[in-house]
Design a protein around this motif. Structure first.
Motif, short mmCIF file in Angstrom:
data_model
loop_
_atom_site.label_atom_id
_atom_site.label_comp_id
_atom_site.label_asym_id
_atom_site.label_seq_id
_atom_site.Cartn_x
_atom_site.Cartn_y
_atom_site.Cartn_z
N GLU A 44 -4.95 19.82 -39.52
CA GLU A 44 -4.93 19.43 -40.94
C GLU A 44 -3.84 18.40 -41.18
O GLU A 44 -4.05 17.40 -41.89
N ASN A 47 -4.77 15.13 -40.16
CA ASN A 47 -5.86 14.60 -40.98
C ASN A 47 -7.17 14.48 -40.21
O ASN A 47 -8.06 13.73 -40.59
N THR A 50 -10.29 18.75 -42.44
CA THR A 50 -10.03 18.93 -43.87
C THR A 50 -10.55 20.29 -44.31
O THR A 50 -11.45 20.86 -43.69
N TYR A 60 -13.58 24.93 -43.00
CA TYR A 60 -13.05 23.69 -42.44
C TYR A 60 -14.19 22.80 -41.94
O TYR A 60 -15.25 23.28 -41.52
N ASN A 63 -12.88 15.57 -40.79
CA ASN A 63 -12.63 14.54 -41.80
C ASN A 63 -13.18 13.21 -41.29
O ASN A 63 -12.48 12.45 -40.62
N TYR A 64 -14.43 12.94 -41.61
CA TYR A 64 -15.07 11.73 -41.11
C TYR A 64 -14.52 10.47 -41.75
O TYR A 64 -14.83 9.36 -41.30
N ASN A 65 -13.70 10.63 -42.79
CA ASN A 65 -13.06 9.45 -43.39
C ASN A 65 -11.90 8.94 -42.55
O ASN A 65 -11.45 7.80 -42.72
N ASN A 66 -11.42 9.79 -41.66
CA ASN A 66 -10.35 9.37 -40.75
C ASN A 66 -10.98 8.53 -39.63
O ASN A 66 -11.88 9.00 -38.93
#
Length: 271
Positions: A44, A47, A50, A60, A63-66
């Motif tokens: 977490e 990152n 998430t 959980y 985090n595909y935005n990372n």
């Protein structure tokens, strides 16, 4: 650097269609709940993972935005694809195949007169082994040059060597070298020269050689030998239709002349 448990967590999360909890992750990874708690908190903070809260429940997901997550998934998928090859040498890898044999110069390297180092592995495999063989080729790319050909292995002649590797018989190697000449021209030329100085079963070679182009190539090499007075059954391989392969003819003629100049063979018996 990610730990082994963290990689397992990533694998579990990518396989789940929805956010999952620590207990589920523990079950999927085979790791203790306490260890999952420790590692997922670290992830977490990195990152990579998430949290999605549903009341008092924590779930959980990745985090595909990372921007690092997609490369990590590709690396994981690649490692899974080749995991069965990790730590294996080329011979151990080839032994993982079931319906296959090695052909070309490598399979008869102990029979050729010239001390030629094989440059390529030519592996003949059945249709259902092509994918696995291609994976071996990809894994050893840069270390070895490997060509894969699809064949009906059940109708081919081969035996195991001292390392447990299936190797083509000399007759099969000659038939294959004529059929797949372009895959390794230098090596296959050496194999075809065996026609001039080894005791072979020519009727068996004829049976194994189905392609007219391959039969023409064998016929051409035998014709070169007959020019030296070698009693070779070239007419058994004479093509039914007019054929020609200028590139092959030039290469084989040059290889033949080198062999003659070496003084290792004579016209009457081939030796």
């Amino acid at each position: 650097m990610l730990s082994r448990v963290q990689w397992k967590i990533i694998d579990a999360l990518r396989k789940s269609e929805k956010p999952i909890g620590v207990r589920r992750i523990s079950y999927m990874t085979g790791c203790s709940i306490s260890e999952i708690w420790r590692q997922i908190r670290k992830m977490e903070r990195m990152n990579i993972v998430t949290r999605a809260s549903y009341g008092s429940y924590r779930r959980y997901l990745l985090n595909y935005n990372n921007p690092i997550v997609e490369p990590l998934l590709r690396l994981l998928e690649t490692s899974e694809r080749y995991s069965w090859l990790m730590g294996r040498d080329i011979y151990s890898a080839i032994r993982q195949l079931e319906k296959y044999y090695i052909t070309g110069l490598f399979s008869v390297k102990g029979l050729v007169l010239n001390l030629v180092i094989p440059r390529k592995f030519i592996i003949a495999v059945s249709r259902d082994e092509v994918g696995k063989a291609m994976t071996i080729r990809e894994w050893f790319n840069g270390l070895y040059s490997i060509e894969i050909v699809e064949k009906c292995v059940e109708k081919s002649l081969f035996s195991q060597d001292i390392y447990g590797i299936n190797m083509a018989s000399p007759e099969q190697a000659i038939a294959d070298s004529a059929a797949f000449f372009e895959l390794d021209p230098m090596g296959n030329a050496e194999v075809l020269l065996l026609l001039l100085y080894r005791d072979l079963d020519f009727s068996l070679i004829s049976k194994l050689t189905e392609m007219q182009e391959a039969r023409y190539r064998i016929w051409f090499v035998m014709r070169l030998g007959r020019l030296m007075g070698m009693p070779l059954p070239s007419e058994d391989f004479k093509p039914k239709e007019k054929a020609g392969d200028p590139s092959f003819e030039r290469m084989m003629t040059a290889a033949f002349l080198r062999l003659i100049r070496s003084g290792q063979i004579s016209g009457d018996k081939g030796w």
